[in-house]
Design an enzyme around this catalytic site. Sequence first.
Site: not given
Length: 270
Positions: A62, A93, A95, A97-98, A100, A223
């Site tokens: 991350h 991740k 998530i 619009i294209g 961006t 988990y």
Amino acid sequence: SRSSVSHGERAKCHPNALARRLFAIAETKQTNIAVSADLTTTRELLSIAEALGPYIAVFKTHIDIISDFTSDTTDQLQRVAEKHNFLIFEDRKYIDIGNTVQKQYRGGALRIYDWAHIINASVLAGEGIIDALSRTIENGEERDRGILILAEMTSKGSLATGEYTKASVEIARKHKEHVIGFVATRQLSADSRSDEAVPGEDFVIFTTGISISSKGDALGQQYQSPASAMERGADFLIVGRGIYSGSDPVASAKAYRDAGWEAYLSRLEG
Ligand code: 5BU
């Protein structure tokens, strides 16, 4: 289902070059572990990569939690990845619009496209996000890039279920050149009538929320054990705190690698 096919076989037959490389790494190093290196300084990130490199197939980052990030952070991480033969997966991740997500993937301060072999995206915003990320890969110079669709999540009360998960699989099927699989808690793409693999289809399942000793955390993480995840159809096990937060991360990495590999072998024997 795919679960009875060996990593060696999938390394030879998979239509996607990055997936072939991933399975070849797993076979050579005898590991299906992806460490989730959720550390917050460059020094800690690189030192865990160096220490765990021999025992893992994938190093998941991350990168936006690194407090002292510079391009040197990822330049050095790439060198460690080459030295120890693992792939880098940025758990960004996407998530949006294209338009961006293309900017978030290719540019910005993080330049994720330049150094991460694998990225993931949610299809909440629709199929266009996968088109946009695929085009960035096609227009770029790096050939070993792949996308995982975030089809399920391990947090309590996750809304990534049912129709959303089904749509994830349908969209993946339309974008097989760049979508190599899913982040999910189980096999998703077997033919629902027969439980057999769909011919010509070999999606890779990465499963998060793996722990040998814990059932969850105080913030809703849930988990399951390495053996349970492998039984449900995982190909790669993503382990974070179970490995890096104890007093001996190398010993923990070895324990997860052994548990994951043993479960893989017993599934092959079926
Ligand atoms: P842990 O320390 O093993 O709980 O870390 C799990 C990692 O996997 C962490 O980086 C999460 O962001 C990531 N994760 C997850 O836990 N559950 C999910 O459904 C997805 C990602 Br997608």
